[in-house]
Design a protein around this motif. Structure first.
Motif, PDB file in Angstrom:
ATOM      1  N   THR A   1       0.515  -0.800   0.331  1.00  0.00           N
ATOM      2  CA  THR A   1       0.168  -0.341  -0.240  1.00  0.00           C
ATOM      3  C   THR A   1       0.980   1.029   0.211  1.00  0.00           C
ATOM      4  N   VAL A   2       0.663   2.224  -0.905  1.00  0.00           N
ATOM      5  CA  VAL A   2       1.326   3.037  -0.952  1.00  0.00           C
ATOM      6  C   VAL A   2       0.743   4.769  -0.802  1.00  0.00           C
ATOM      7  N   ARG A   3       1.718   5.923  -0.668  1.00  0.00           N
ATOM      8  CA  ARG A   3       0.900   7.431  -1.145  1.00  0.00           C
ATOM      9  C   ARG A   3       1.516   7.900  -2.098  1.00  0.00           C
ATOM     10  N   ILE A   4       0.463   8.079  -2.682  1.00  0.00           N
ATOM     11  CA  ILE A   4       1.232   8.296  -4.666  1.00  0.00           C
ATOM     12  C   ILE A   4       1.216  10.110  -3.825  1.00  0.00           C
TER      13      ILE A   4
ATOM     14  N   ILE B   1       3.300   2.750   2.199  1.00  0.00           N
ATOM     15  CA  ILE B   1       3.249   2.524   3.765  1.00  0.00           C
ATOM     16  C   ILE B   1       3.261   1.912   4.836  1.00  0.00           C
ATOM     17  N   ALA B   2       2.586   0.814   3.306  1.00  0.00           N
ATOM     18  CA  ALA B   2       2.816  -0.988   4.619  1.00  0.00           C
ATOM     19  C   ALA B   2       2.851  -1.943   3.466  1.00  0.00           C
ATOM     20  N   SER B   3       2.921  -3.513   3.855  1.00  0.00           N
ATOM     21  CA  SER B   3       4.504  -4.177   2.916  1.00  0.00           C
ATOM     22  C   SER B   3       3.917  -4.609   3.700  1.00  0.00           C
ATOM     23  N   SER B   4       3.585  -6.441   2.652  1.00  0.00           N
ATOM     24  CA  SER B   4       3.865  -7.767   3.157  1.00  0.00           C
ATOM     25  C   SER B   4       4.852  -8.524   1.667  1.00  0.00           C
ATOM     26  N   HIS B   5       5.433  -7.457   1.214  1.00  0.00           N
ATOM     27  CA  HIS B   5       6.979  -7.988   0.457  1.00  0.00           C
ATOM     28  C   HIS B   5       7.840  -7.624   0.871  1.00  0.00           C
ATOM     29  N   PRO B   6       8.305  -8.714   0.166  1.00  0.00           N
ATOM     30  CA  PRO B   6       9.632  -9.105   1.361  1.00  0.00           C
ATOM     31  C   PRO B   6      10.940  -7.979   0.556  1.00  0.00           C
ATOM     32  N   ASP B   7      10.610  -7.074  -0.234  1.00  0.00           N
ATOM     33  CA  ASP B   7      11.644  -6.395  -1.022  1.00  0.00           C
ATOM     34  C   ASP B   7      11.697  -4.484  -0.168  1.00  0.00           C
TER      35      ASP B   7
ATOM     36  N   LEU C   1      -0.800  -1.971  -4.773  1.00  0.00           N
ATOM     37  CA  LEU C   1      -0.254  -2.657  -6.760  1.00  0.00           C
ATOM     38  C   LEU C   1       0.830  -3.948  -5.510  1.00  0.00           C
ATOM     39  N   GLN C   2       1.599  -4.826  -6.297  1.00  0.00           N
ATOM     40  CA  GLN C   2       2.110  -4.775  -6.215  1.00  0.00           C
ATOM     41  C   GLN C   2       3.527  -4.899  -5.826  1.00  0.00           C
ATOM     42  N   GLY C   3       4.606  -5.618  -5.383  1.00  0.00           N
ATOM     43  CA  GLY C   3       5.462  -4.970  -4.836  1.00  0.00           C
ATOM     44  C   GLY C   3       6.547  -5.456  -6.147  1.00  0.00           C
ATOM     45  N   SER C   4       6.428  -6.042  -7.131  1.00  0.00           N
ATOM     46  CA  SER C   4       6.256  -7.034  -7.402  1.00  0.00           C
ATOM     47  C   SER C   4       7.265  -5.639  -9.551  1.00  0.00           C
TER      48      SER C   4
END
Length: 329
Positions: free
Chosen positions: A34-37, A73-79, A107-110
């Motif tokens: 999840t990102v802040r644009i 903002i928040a991530s469950s992606h390892p990168d 979005l997708q972290g990839s």
């Protein structure tokens, strides 16, 4: 709650674009970041989506915006972790997955790449997919052995986002660039970016002969159709044409003559699904090799509401350069 442009389809099939508030719970579930644009931009494809002039949107309702830059903002992606600065270009965002003409996105972290050190979110979106595509074209010319001594480089659609930044990049590398435009009144603007010569697009936009006088060592074409066919027909022996757009049309009314008699290479440039290493390389070069002063002359900053009203003008070709969208303005 956050603010975004939301597209809906009317009963008659037309597209309705509005600025509205959206709850976090409405964000797509198929994303791990999840990102802040902070900044987005209006590309040609975004303008098509907002106006409904082409079937860009594949799922309704849709938040448009194929480009975004901001912070995680928040991530469950390892990168990725909270606070990381990112850039997003393409991957079907704004077409099949909610996009970045919004204050937030999931979005997708990839899909994300790290924003180069020292590059602001605003600068990243002043460049956007248009500038990233221009760099991919310029890199392809170099990869094919087109150097400064090879001869003139033609840039079509020169007043647009891809064309403007392609001129700035190539001229900055020392190439002699010829700009093709339908806006001859903007010749001074194009020359300020580094164009050595400006020609009327009418010289390329009508049907032409399969082989014409050799002129171009390389081409960056954002127009397609007869323009691309004529550019290829005028390319020198062993030269390279990069094709990245379709402003004139998707057709390619050409012959094989330039390719089999002059060894001309036609390189397709895709920015939407380009692999991560190529993306990172392009953005690193943009951070280090694009003149920020020239970028500033290309850029106009607007808010989300203006992105809706200016989309028809972008399609009509009455704007030049890049529209940067401050999502919080």
């Amino acid at each position: 709650m956050f603010t975004a442009i939301l597209l809906d389809k009317n009963d008659d099939g037309t597209t309705a674009a509005r600025l509205t508030g959206i709850d976090d719970a409405q964000l797509p579930l198929d994303g791990d970041v999840t990102v802040r644009i902070d900044y987005s931009t209006v590309n040609y494809k975004d303008a098509l989506a907002i106006t409904g002039k082409a079937p860009v949107v594949r799922s309704w309702p849709m938040v448009p915006g194929i480009d975004g830059a901001g912070e995680v903002i928040a991530s469950s992606h390892p990168d990725w972790k909270a606070g990381d600065a990112f850039i997003l270009n393409g991957w079907g965002v704004g077409e099949t997955h909610w996009g970045c003409l919004s204050q937030r996105a999931r979005l997708q972290g990839s899909w994300l790449i790290p924003r180069p050190p020292g590059m602001s979110a605003r600068t990243a979106m002043a460049i956007g997919t248009a500038g990233y595509t221009a760099m991919l074209c310029a890199m392809a010319l170099q990869e094919q052995g087109v150097d400064r001594s090879s001869g003139d480089i033609l840039v079509t659609g020169a007043s647009g986002g891809v064309g403007s930044i392609a001129i700035a990049i190539l001229a900055g590398w020392g190439y002699r660039v010829v700009a093709s435009t339908g806006k001859l009144a903007e010749a001074d603007y194009l020359k300020s970016l580094g164009a050595a010569e400006v020609i009327d697009r009418a010289a390329l936009s009508a049907p032409g002969k399969p082989l014409q006088k050799e002129r171009w060592a390389g081409v960056v074409d954002a127009v397609g159709s007869h323009t691309l066919a004529n550019a290829a027909a005028q390319t020198r022996y062993g030269g390279t044409v990069t094709a990245c757009g379709l402003a004139q049309g998707m057709d390619f009314p050409a012959s094989v003559a330039p390719f089999i008699l002059r060894g001309v290479r036609l390189i397709g440039i895709d920015s939407v699904m380009a692999p991560l290493p190529k993306r990172v390389a392009a953005w690193e070069r943009l951070a280090n090799e694009l003149d920020p002063g020239k970028l500033a002359t290309i850029t106009r900053e607007v808010g989300l509401a203006q992105a809706i009203t200016l989309a028809p003008e972008l399609l009509a070709g009455t704007l030049h350069g890049r529209l940067v969208v401050d999502t919080h303005a």
